[in-house]
Write a protein that holds these residues in place. Structure first.
Motif, PDB file in Angstrom:
ATOM      1  N   UNK A 109       1.298   2.503  16.728  1.00  0.00           N
ATOM      2  CA  UNK A 109       0.280   1.358  16.428  1.00  0.00           C
ATOM      3  C   UNK A 109      -1.039   1.519  15.785  1.00  0.00           C
ATOM      4  N   UNK A 130       1.477   2.370   7.447  1.00  0.00           N
ATOM      5  CA  UNK A 130       2.061   0.935   8.434  1.00  0.00           C
ATOM      6  C   UNK A 130       3.373   1.287   8.388  1.00  0.00           C
ATOM      7  N   UNK A 163       2.941   2.038  11.896  1.00  0.00           N
ATOM      8  CA  UNK A 163       2.461   0.616  12.571  1.00  0.00           C
ATOM      9  C   UNK A 163       3.294  -0.559  13.172  1.00  0.00           C
ATOM     10  N   UNK A 164       4.344  -0.435  11.835  1.00  0.00           N
ATOM     11  CA  UNK A 164       5.199  -1.256  12.248  1.00  0.00           C
ATOM     12  C   UNK A 164       6.756  -1.430  13.043  1.00  0.00           C
ATOM     13  N   UNK A 205       5.002  -1.719  16.019  1.00  0.00           N
ATOM     14  CA  UNK A 205       5.147  -3.147  17.482  1.00  0.00           C
ATOM     15  C   UNK A 205       6.143  -3.295  17.546  1.00  0.00           C
ATOM     16  N   UNK A 226       9.802  -9.775   8.723  1.00  0.00           N
ATOM     17  CA  UNK A 226       8.134 -10.154   7.586  1.00  0.00           C
ATOM     18  C   UNK A 226       7.420  -9.367   7.756  1.00  0.00           C
ATOM     19  N   UNK A 227       6.974  -8.339   8.723  1.00  0.00           N
ATOM     20  CA  UNK A 227       6.098  -7.871   8.624  1.00  0.00           C
ATOM     21  C   UNK A 227       6.812  -6.149   7.873  1.00  0.00           C
ATOM     22  N   UNK A 250       6.106  -7.478   4.268  1.00  0.00           N
ATOM     23  CA  UNK A 250       5.184  -7.933   3.606  1.00  0.00           C
ATOM     24  C   UNK A 250       4.350  -6.151   3.406  1.00  0.00           C
ATOM     25  N   UNK A 251       5.126  -5.184   4.291  1.00  0.00           N
ATOM     26  CA  UNK A 251       4.939  -3.524   4.156  1.00  0.00           C
ATOM     27  C   UNK A 251       5.355  -3.093   2.571  1.00  0.00           C
ATOM     28  N   UNK A 269       5.964  -5.013  -0.427  1.00  0.00           N
ATOM     29  CA  UNK A 269       4.638  -5.963  -0.693  1.00  0.00           C
ATOM     30  C   UNK A 269       3.766  -4.969  -1.422  1.00  0.00           C
ATOM     31  N   UNK A 270       3.160  -4.060   0.120  1.00  0.00           N
ATOM     32  CA  UNK A 270       1.994  -2.975  -0.024  1.00  0.00           C
ATOM     33  C   UNK A 270       2.148  -2.236  -0.353  1.00  0.00           C
ATOM     34  N   UNK A 281       2.069  -2.535  -3.720  1.00  0.00           N
ATOM     35  CA  UNK A 281       1.181  -2.952  -5.264  1.00  0.00           C
ATOM     36  C   UNK A 281       0.686  -1.188  -5.441  1.00  0.00           C
ATOM     37  N   UNK A 282       0.424  -0.526  -3.981  1.00  0.00           N
ATOM     38  CA  UNK A 282      -0.213   0.976  -4.256  1.00  0.00           C
ATOM     39  C   UNK A 282       0.256   1.244  -4.340  1.00  0.00           C
ATOM     40  N   UNK A 290      -6.008   0.129   4.557  1.00  0.00           N
ATOM     41  CA  UNK A 290      -7.891   1.238   4.041  1.00  0.00           C
ATOM     42  C   UNK A 290      -8.598   0.540   4.411  1.00  0.00           C
TER      43      UNK A 290
END
Lengths: 500, 139
Positions: free
Chosen positions: B20, B25, B28-29, B32, B86-87, B90-91, B93-94, B97-98, B104
Motif C-alpha cells: 500500500x 498504483x 497499491x491495488x 488493498x 472498481x479499483x 480506476x487504475x 483509466x489512470x 490518461x497518463x 503523484x
C-alpha cells in the motif's frame, strides 16, 4: 409506523434499478430520482413527527426476527433529524445537478449511483447493527467512489484514487474491529453490544472505543486523519462536491456520536482525547483554509475545521454538549452543502474558483453574492444566523463543563473562519480578476446561473434561515435527543425488550 | 489452529501494508486486496474453534459452529471483490490518461510548501513538474 423505517433504504435501491432500466431516457431518470427523493423527504418528516408519540424511538426488526438475532432498524431523534436533513440535501443537490448539466447530462450512471448513495446514507442512519453499518457505509462509499471519478478527467482520477484508497483502508480496519468485537462479545447488534462490552476488561473496552474512533475519524475527517479530504473533494463535479461536503463527513460524525455514546460506559469513553482532537481539528482546518487561494479548497478545509466543533460538543458527554453537537451537525450539513453549491455557481459564472482569477462578481451576479453571503456569515457564527445558535450552544456547553482552553480555541477559530470567508468575498465578488480565468465565463442572465441551480441553492439557503427562525424548537428537539442518547436504556430497551 | 490463521492474517496485513505504501498504483491495488483478505480471515476466526458441525439438520449433533461470522465474511468478500474491480477500473483509466501508474504528489501542496505568491496553476510550470515527476517515477 415501524413499517416505514425500512422505506428510506429500500425505495432508493429499487429506484436505482429502475433508473438503470431507463438509462436511455434522461428525463425518465430525472423523474424517478425526483419522485423517490421527494417521497423520502416526506417519509423522513412523517417519521420524525411520529417520534414524540412513540416514545422517541421507532424500532423495526428486519424479517420479524427478534433483536439480537435479526437486523434491527432504529429511528431515534438523532437519526430522525439527520434523515430529514440529508433527504432535503439529496433532493436539493439533485435539482441543482439537473440545472448544472455536466456529469448529470453526459453520464447515464449518474442517477442510479446517486440513488445508491442516498440508500447508503439512509441505511447508515437507520441501522441498529454494527455490521450493517459497515455494509451501509460501503454502499455509500462505493457510490461516492464512482461519483468522485465520474467523467474520468486526469485530475479527478488522481484525487479520486487517494480518496478511494484511504477510505478502503478505513473500511478494512472496520472489518478487523468487527471481527475482534464479535470474537470477544459474540454479538454485533448495537443495543446488545452496549451491555456486553461493559463486561470486558477496561483496557479492551478502551481499545474498541479508540479503534472505532479511528475508523470513523477517517471518514469524518478528524485531525490527524483528514489529509485526504481537502485534496479530493474540490476535484469532483460541482454537485458531487456539494453533496459530499454536506453529507459524507457528517455521517462519519453521526457514527462517532452513535458508537461512542451508545456502546461505551461513561468512564471508558476517551473524553479528554476527543477534546484535544477537537481543538486540533478546528485549528488545523482553519489554518489550512487561510493558506488556500481557491474557493473550493478553502471551503473543503472548513469542512474539517467545522467537524472539530461537533466533536468538541460530543467530547463533553453532557446533555448540553451532545445536544449542541447534534444541532451543530445538522445545521452544518445545510450550510456546507449550500456554500459548495454557490461555489459551483461562481465557477460557472466566472470561469474559475481561484481567487486571483475571479473578481467583480457582485456586479455580474449579485444574486449569487447574496446566496453566498448568508450561509457564509452563518458559518462564521454571526448572530442572528443558525450558525450563531450552533456555535453559542457549543461554547455554552464547553463553559458549563469548564473546558476553558478548548472554548478559547473555538472562539479564535470562528474569528479566523470569518477572515477566510472575507477572503473569498473580496476575491470573488469585489475587485477585478488579476489573471484570466481558465474556463470561459458563461453568461448567467439576471439570476447569475441556470434557473434550477439558483432556485435549488436559494431553497437550501432559505432552509438555513429557517433553522435560525425555529432555533428554539429545534434546539429543544436536539436536547431531547441528547437526553435519550445519554440515557442508553431508552435505546437498549426499545431494541431488546419491545413492548408488544 | 487459530494461532496459525492469526499468523497468516498478520503476514497478509504486513505484506498488504508494505504494498500500500508503494508509489505504483498496481501494487497499491494488490495491497488493498491482501488487506481485505486478512480482515475476512479474522472474521472467520472470530466464530470460535474449527471442527464443529456446520449448521445443518443432523441428528445427534448438539454443538454447531457459529454461522454468523461465515455469513459476515461472505458479505465482506463480495464487497472486497466489487471494490477491487472498481479499483482496477480506476487504475486502468489512470494508465489510459497518463501511460503511467505512479501516484503523484499533489502539486498544490508543493507550491504551497514553497510559498509561491503567484497563482500556482500556470499551465507550463505544472506540465513541466508533471513530466519530471513521471520521469522520476519511470526510473
Amino acid at each position: 409506523m415501524s413499517g416505514l423505517v425500512a422505506v428510506p433504504i429500500v425505495a432508493p435501491l429499487i429506484a436505482a434499478a429502475l433508473s438503470i432500466l431507463v438509462s436511455r431516457w434522461r428525463n425518465a431518470q430525472r423523474a424517478i430520482s425526483i419522485v423517490t427523493l421527494g417521497a423520502l423527504a416526506v417519509i423522513a418528516v412523517v417519521l420524525v413527527l411520529d417520534l414524540d408519540d412513540s416514545g422517541g424511538i421507532i424500532v423495526a426488526q428486519a424479517g420479524g426476527w427478534p433483536a439480537p438475532l435479526g437486523i434491527s432498524l432504529v429511528v431515534d431523534r438523532l437519526s430522525g433529524i439527520m434523515l430529514v436533513t440529508s433527504a432535503a440535501m439529496l433532493l436539493g443537490v439533485l435539482v441543482y445537478s439537473i440545472g448544472h448539466g455536466g456529469v448529470e447530462r453526459t453520464q447515464a450512471a449518474f442517477h442510479p449511483v446517486y440513488l445508491v448513495l442516498a440508500a447508503g446514507v439512509n441505511a447508515s442512519l437507520v441501522t441498529g447493527d454494527l455490521f450493517n453499518l459497515f455494509v451501509s457505509f460501503e454502499m455509500m462509499l462505493v457510490a461516492s467512489y464512482v461519483l468522485i471519478t465520474m467523467g474520468g478527467q486526469r485530475e479527478r482520477i488522481r484525487s479520486g484514487m487517494t480518496y478511494v484508497v484511504i477510505s478502503l483502508v478505513a473500511s478494512t480496519f472496520f472489518v478487523v474491529v468487527l471481527a475482534l468485537l464479535y470474537a470477544s462479545t459474540g454479538t454485533i447488534n448495537m443495543a446488545d453490544l452496549a451491555g456486553r462490552i461493559a463486561q470486558l476488561p477496561d483496557g479492551v473496552q478502551l481499545m474498541f472505543a479508540l479503534s472505532l474512533l479511528a475508523v470513523f475519524g477517517i471518514k469524518a475527517g478528524l485531525f490527524p486523519l483528514f489529509s485526504w479530504l481537502p485534496d479530493s473533494y474540490p476535484a469532483a463535479a460541482a454537485p458531487v462536491t456539494a453533496i459530499f461536503a454536506g453529507l459524507l463527513t457528517k455521517i462519519g460524525v453521526y457514527a462517532i456520536i452513535r458508537t461512542q455514546v451508545l456502546l461505551f460506559d461513561p468512564d471508558v469513553r476517551p473524553a479528554s482525547l476527543l477534546l484535544v482532537v477537537a481543538a486540533l481539528t478546528m485549528a488545523v482546518g482553519v489554518f489550512g483554509a487561510i493558506a488556500q487561494n481557491d474557493v473550493k479548497r478553502i471551503l473543503s478545509f472548513h469542512i474539517v475545521s467545522q467537524i472539530g466543533y461537533m466533536i468538541f460538543g460530543l467530547a463533553l458527554f453532557t446533555v448540553a454538549g451532545v445536544a449542541a453537537a447534534i444541532f451543530y451537525t445538522f445545521n452544518n450539513i445545510i450550510l456546507k452543502t449550500t456554500l459548495l453549491m454557490t461555489s459551483g455557481l461562481m465557477e460557472r459564472r466566472g470561469g474559475s474558483t481561484r481567487l486571483l482569477r475571479s473578481g467583480g462578481m457582485i456586479r455580474t451576479a449579485p444574486l449569487v453574492g447574496l446566496l453566498f453571503a448568508l450561509p457564509a456569515l452563518s458559518l462564521a457564527g454571526l448572530p442572528p444566523f443558525g450558525g450563531f445558535v450552533a456555535k453559542f450552544s457549543v461554547f455554552d456547553a464547553g463553559v458549563g463543563s469548564r473546558e476553558w482552553a478548548v472554548v478559547a480555541v473555538a472562539v479564535l477559530v470562528s474569528l479566523m473562519t470569518m477572515y477566510s470567508m472575507n477572503k473569498i468575498w473580496s476575491g470573488v465578488f469585489w475587485g477585478e480578476p488579476e489573471q484570466p480565468s481558465e474556463h470561459e465565463p458563461r453568461d448567467g442572465g439576471r439570476l447569475g446561473g441556470p434557473v434550477l441551480m439558483v432556485a435549488s441553492t436559494a431553497a437550501l439557503v432559505v432552509m438555513g434561515l429557517a433553522v435560525m427562525i425555529w432555533a428554539r424548537p429545534l434546539f429543544e428537539f436536539t436536547e431531547r435527543a441528547a437526553i435519550e442518547l445519554l440515557d442508553r436504556r431508552v435505546y437498549i430497551d426499545a431494541v431488546l425488550r419491545p413492548t408488544p | 489452529m487459530s494461532v496459525l490463521v492469526a499468523f497468516i492474517a498478520a503476514v497478509l496485513v504486513s505484506t498488504g501494508t508494505w504494498l500500500l505504501l508503494q508509489r505504483r498504483l498496481s501494487r497499491i491495488i494488490v495491497g488493498v486486496g491482501l488487506l481485505g483478505h486478512a480482515a475476512n480471515l479474522l472474521l472467520v476466526v472470530s466464530g470460535g474453534r474449527r471442527g464443529r458441525a456446520p449448521l445443518v439438520d443432523l441428528d445427534g449433533v448438539e454443538v454447531y459452529s457459529d454461522p454468523l461470522p461465515q455469513a459476515l465474511a461472505l458479505t465482506a468478500i463480495v464487497i472486497t471483490f466489487g471494490i477491487t474491480v472498481l479499483l482496477l477500473g480506476i487504475g486502468f483509466r489512470a494508465w489510459q490518461v497518463d501511460q503511467d501508474d505512479v501516484v503523484e504528489d499533489e502539486l498544490e501542496d508543493r507550491y504551497l510548501a514553497r510559498r509561491l505568491e503567484v497563482d500556482p496553476d500556470i499551465a507550463d510550470e505544472v506540465e513541466a513538474e508533471r513530466a519530471q515527476a513521471a520521469e522520476e517515477g519511470r526510473r
